[in-house]
Design an enzyme around this catalytic site. Structure first.
Site, PDB file in Angstrom:
ATOM      1  N   GLU A  37       0.876  -1.167   0.000  1.00 22.18           N
ATOM      2  CA  GLU A  37       0.000   0.000   0.000  1.00 22.18           C
ATOM      3  C   GLU A  37       0.921   1.227   0.000  1.00 22.18           C
ATOM      4  O   GLU A  37       1.820   1.324   0.848  1.00 22.18           O
ATOM      5  CB  GLU A  37      -0.845  -0.024   1.282  1.00 22.18           C
ATOM      6  CG  GLU A  37      -1.878   1.060   1.312  1.00 22.18           C
ATOM      7  CD  GLU A  37      -2.696   1.065   2.609  1.00 22.18           C
ATOM      8  OE1 GLU A  37      -2.639   0.074   3.366  1.00 22.18           O
ATOM      9  OE2 GLU A  37      -3.360   2.081   2.833  1.00 22.18           O
ATOM     10  N   ARG A 263       5.045 -12.401  10.223  1.00 24.36           N
ATOM     11  CA  ARG A 263       5.772 -11.216   9.786  1.00 24.36           C
ATOM     12  C   ARG A 263       7.121 -11.149  10.490  1.00 24.36           C
ATOM     13  O   ARG A 263       7.323 -11.765  11.538  1.00 24.36           O
ATOM     14  CB  ARG A 263       4.947  -9.957  10.023  1.00 24.36           C
ATOM     15  CG  ARG A 263       4.570  -9.736  11.474  1.00 24.36           C
ATOM     16  CD  ARG A 263       3.461  -8.693  11.607  1.00 24.36           C
ATOM     17  NE  ARG A 263       3.898  -7.380  11.191  1.00 24.36           N
ATOM     18  CZ  ARG A 263       3.343  -6.677  10.203  1.00 24.36           C
ATOM     19  NH1 ARG A 263       2.339  -7.178   9.515  1.00 24.36           N
ATOM     20  NH2 ARG A 263       3.774  -5.485   9.902  1.00 24.36           N
ATOM     21  N   LYS A 273       4.327   0.890   9.560  1.00 24.75           N
ATOM     22  CA  LYS A 273       4.478   2.151   8.826  1.00 24.75           C
ATOM     23  C   LYS A 273       3.873   3.307   9.598  1.00 24.75           C
ATOM     24  O   LYS A 273       4.351   4.429   9.514  1.00 24.75           O
ATOM     25  CB  LYS A 273       3.825   2.028   7.443  1.00 24.75           C
ATOM     26  CG  LYS A 273       4.698   1.296   6.450  1.00 24.75           C
ATOM     27  CD  LYS A 273       4.077   1.281   5.073  1.00 24.75           C
ATOM     28  CE  LYS A 273       3.119   0.135   4.931  1.00 24.75           C
ATOM     29  NZ  LYS A 273       2.556  -0.005   3.588  1.00 24.75           N
TER      30      LYS A 273
HETATM   31  P1  ATP Z   1       2.838  -2.215   8.110  1.00 30.32           P
HETATM   32  O1  ATP Z   1       2.141  -3.068   9.116  1.00 30.32           O
HETATM   33  O2  ATP Z   1       4.295  -2.122   8.300  1.00 30.32           O
HETATM   34  O3  ATP Z   1       2.212  -0.889   7.933  1.00 30.32           O
HETATM   35  P2  ATP Z   1       1.445  -3.354   5.925  1.00 30.32           P
HETATM   36  O4  ATP Z   1       1.163  -4.796   6.034  1.00 30.32           O
HETATM   37  O5  ATP Z   1       0.333  -2.428   6.170  1.00 30.32           O
HETATM   38  O6  ATP Z   1       2.732  -3.011   6.774  1.00 30.32           O
HETATM   39  P3  ATP Z   1       1.622  -3.338   3.082  1.00 30.32           P
HETATM   40  O7  ATP Z   1       2.103  -2.253   2.215  1.00 30.32           O
HETATM   41  O8  ATP Z   1       0.185  -3.678   3.036  1.00 30.32           O
HETATM   42  O9  ATP Z   1       2.076  -2.983   4.549  1.00 30.32           O
HETATM   43  O10 ATP Z   1       2.486  -4.640   2.881  1.00 30.32           O
HETATM   44  C1  ATP Z   1       2.777  -5.219   1.635  1.00 30.32           C
HETATM   45  C2  ATP Z   1       3.131  -6.661   1.851  1.00 30.32           C
HETATM   46  O11 ATP Z   1       4.245  -6.763   2.739  1.00 30.32           O
HETATM   47  C3  ATP Z   1       1.987  -7.424   2.481  1.00 30.32           C
HETATM   48  O12 ATP Z   1       1.816  -8.630   1.786  1.00 30.32           O
HETATM   49  C4  ATP Z   1       2.426  -7.631   3.899  1.00 30.32           C
HETATM   50  O13 ATP Z   1       1.912  -8.820   4.398  1.00 30.32           O
HETATM   51  C5  ATP Z   1       3.948  -7.670   3.772  1.00 30.32           C
HETATM   52  N1  ATP Z   1       4.582  -7.239   5.011  1.00 30.32           N
HETATM   53  C6  ATP Z   1       4.380  -6.076   5.658  1.00 30.32           C
HETATM   54  N2  ATP Z   1       5.080  -6.044   6.816  1.00 30.32           N
HETATM   55  C7  ATP Z   1       5.759  -7.217   6.891  1.00 30.32           C
HETATM   56  C8  ATP Z   1       6.663  -7.798   7.832  1.00 30.32           C
HETATM   57  N3  ATP Z   1       7.008  -7.146   8.933  1.00 30.32           N
HETATM   58  N4  ATP Z   1       7.150  -9.018   7.574  1.00 30.32           N
HETATM   59  C9  ATP Z   1       6.808  -9.676   6.452  1.00 30.32           C
HETATM   60  N5  ATP Z   1       5.971  -9.196   5.526  1.00 30.32           N
HETATM   61  C10 ATP Z   1       5.441  -7.980   5.730  1.00 30.32           C
HETATM   62 MG    MG Z   2      -1.393  -3.529   4.709  1.00 29.48          MG
END
Ligand code: ATP
Ligand code: MG
Length: 566
Positions: A37, A263, A273
């Protein structure tokens, strides 16, 4: 794919995909995706996901799509879009022409919502967000039906079309899936599919004023692209039933299989984020690319390499259990890579002047120094030596304890690539602080060995005073001083654990002259001090170096202490 070797370590996700390929599921095809995102910069956790998805695709002869999950205008910005694409490429992966956006599917998603309304499986609700929350129930209590749940199909169609046409204000109506308000899975208690938001979108501009929720858009986006394995993190496990419900109730081209993994969490830092944005906005760091940030942009600026990050992602493996990975493993991977690549140079961070009394005035010798003992092809360079040099203040002690083998009064040590020197006099200022050492050198020890077999116990790095270049050096420590910031007890938040000493600036380090003109981003080992790289703030007349990582290998110690073999 560029220079990225395929190396999916054995893990449960890979096993599922391997079995599917073997059994001919999806025609033996593998299509994964990375769906960020664009509401922040990518961090090292995203790197885990990127590596997993691209490596799986390439191992099984498939492909990995890149898709922006851009359903949330207001939080999404072009700066993030650009940085995310740049970071994925920097990490070494390429999606060729397969760049997609959830917003590409807005019209299709809208039509599918109409289909659900017509089938009596979605309705327009007039409850406010608070009322909806209140009706939702809890883990132990069922939810309650909205009084608008039984609107007729015609009324729902009319209202939903008018929502799209912009007739209503934000929050006045939402579209909800009609599933089961008593479901034990709260995600199935009539989740919101669309909300009204009068806000321009970075791609669709003012075309839409209703936007699909992530949960409604995500699974169908995967299906539209023909994704075979939709790999995501554990927090979406409970959402899977909802994604499946949408896919089962809509006329979609395929039904991707969702697989959840744990994660990545790293100690002494935060990964969400939302929290990283707070650090940026509230000025705890200088930006998303501050070298202390766990973002890929920050790590790049710090001097971490794509190879090191990929090796780290390989080593941590993929499982289902949440864990906190030790930062020292990442540092180990960085050292391992830089050890092979970084040219060795000499730099003195906290200079102490040394005058070599018996060295001829005005003489300068150019001494041969090895650029990289790990890489013979890196060759040698000349380093100037003269009567007045700087050594590291820490390398001298007036009253040394037994275990201190470096310089002290009357003691002899080796200067790297140069001579043995012996300290004959210690000069202090009026406050009693040591400001200069007087030494003698032994001309017969040129190159660093004594023909009479005399041994010394220490080899010091040094820089010739008249040839030295002044530079700023930035030393970094962990962003937080608490290993696990999720231990937010007693009303404390992660911000209470911010390490006030995470950045230390040394303004007048002395560097060997060969470093003059080193390009931005170039990486070096400062002998005995660590790996350093040229920061983007560097100017030809005032260079700035970041310490990437120290030489001390804490990971080796952790490994030993915990009996880890790797
Ligand atoms: P955050 O929780 O850091 O804001 P998010 O999941 O909202 O992260 P996205 O941009 O939606 O961020 O993530 C893109 C991809 O990266 C998704 O498939 C998510 O599952 C993966 N991802 C995000 N954070 C992690 C992490 N700490 N470890 C492994 N994969 C991750
Ligand atoms: Mg997300």
């Amino acid at each position: 794919m560029k220079d990225v070797e395929t190396k999916v370590p054995p893990n449960f996700v890979r096993n599922i995909v391997a079995d599917d390929v073997k059994s001919g599921k999806n025609g033996g095809k593998v299509l994964t995706r990375f769906p960020p995102e664009p509401n922040g910069y990518l961090h090292i956790g995203h790197a885990k996901s990127i590596c997993l998805n691209f490596w799986l695709a390439s191992e099984f002869g498939g492909l990995c799509n890149f898709r922006f999950d851009d359903t949330n205008p207001g939080k999404e910005e072009m700066e993030y879009v650009d940085s995310i694409m740049n970071d994925v490429r920097w990490l070494g992966f390429d999606w060729d022409e397969r760049l997609y956006h959830a917003s590409d599917y807005f019209e299709q998603l809208y039509q599918w919502a109409i289909d659900l309304i017509k089938a009596g499986k979605a309705y327009v609700d007039s409850l406010s967000a608070d009322e909806i929350r209140e009706h939702r129930g809890t883990l132990t209590e069922p939810g309650r039906d909205s009084i608008y749940r039984n609107r007729s199909v015609d009324e729902n169609l009319d209202l939903f079309q008018r929502m799209r046409a912009g007739e209503f204000a934000d929050g006045e109506y939402v579209l909800r899936a009609k599933i089961d308000m008593a479901s034990p899975n709260i995600n199935l208690r009539d989740p919101v599919m669309y909300r009204i938001r009068h806000m321009d979108h970075w791609r669709t501009g003012g075309k839409w004023c209703i936007y699909p929720m992530y949960d409604y858009a995500h699974g169908q986006s995967d299906a539209l692209e023909g994704i075979t394995h939709s790999i995501c993190t554990m927090e979406y496990e409970d959402h899977r039933a909802l994604y499946d419900w949408f896919l089962d109730n809509l006329d979609v081209p395929c039904h991707p299989q969702q697989i959840e993994f744990a994660r990545l969490n790293l100690n002494y830092t935060v990964m969400s984020k939302r929290k990283l944005l707070q650090l940026v906005q509230e000025g705890y760091v200088t930006g998303w690319d501050d070298p202390r940030m766990p973002t890929l942009a920050g790590m790049r600026r710090r001097g971490y390499t794509p190879v090191a990050i990929r090796n780290f992602c390989e080593r941590i493996g993929v499982g289902k259990r949440e864990s906190l990975v030790d930062y020292s493993l990442l540092e180990y991977c960085v050292r391992e890579d830089l050890n092979l690549k970084a040219q060795r140079v000499m730099a003195v961070l906290r200079p102490l002047k040394v005058v070599i009394e018996n060295y001829p005035e005005n003489q300068v010798e150019q001494l041969d120094s090895i650029n990289n003992p790990e890489d013979a092809a890196a060759g040698t360079r000349k380093v100037p030596f003269s009567k007045v040099i700087y050594i590291e203040r820490d390398d001298f002690m007036e009253n040394p304890p037994k275990q201190f083998f470096r310089l002290s009064a009357g003691r002899e040590v080796r200067l790297r690539y140069a001579y043995f020197i012996k300290c004959v006099e210690v000069i202090k200022d009026e406050k009693g602080e040591v400001v200069e050492l007087r030494c003698t050198y032994d001309p017969a020890t040129r190159g660093g060995d004594s023909p009479d077999g005399r041994k010394v116990k220490a080899t010091l790095h040094w820089v010739s005073a008249s040839h030295a270049m002044d530079a700023q050096v930035r030393l970094y420590d962990t962003l937080l001083n608490r290993a696990d910031p999720s231990e937010e007890k007693q009303g404390l938040t992660f911000k209470d654990f911010i390490n006030p000493d995470s950045l230390q600036i040394i303004d007048a380090a002395k560097l060997e002259p060969s470093l003059s003109g080193a390009p931005l981003g170039s990486m070096y080992q400062f002998e005995r001090l660590g790996y350093f790289c040229v920061d983007q703030d560097s100017m030809p007349e005032k260079m700035v170096f970041n310490r990437t990582v120290t030489l001390r290998d804490t990971w080796a110690r952790v490994k030993k202490a915990e009996g880890i073999k790797q």
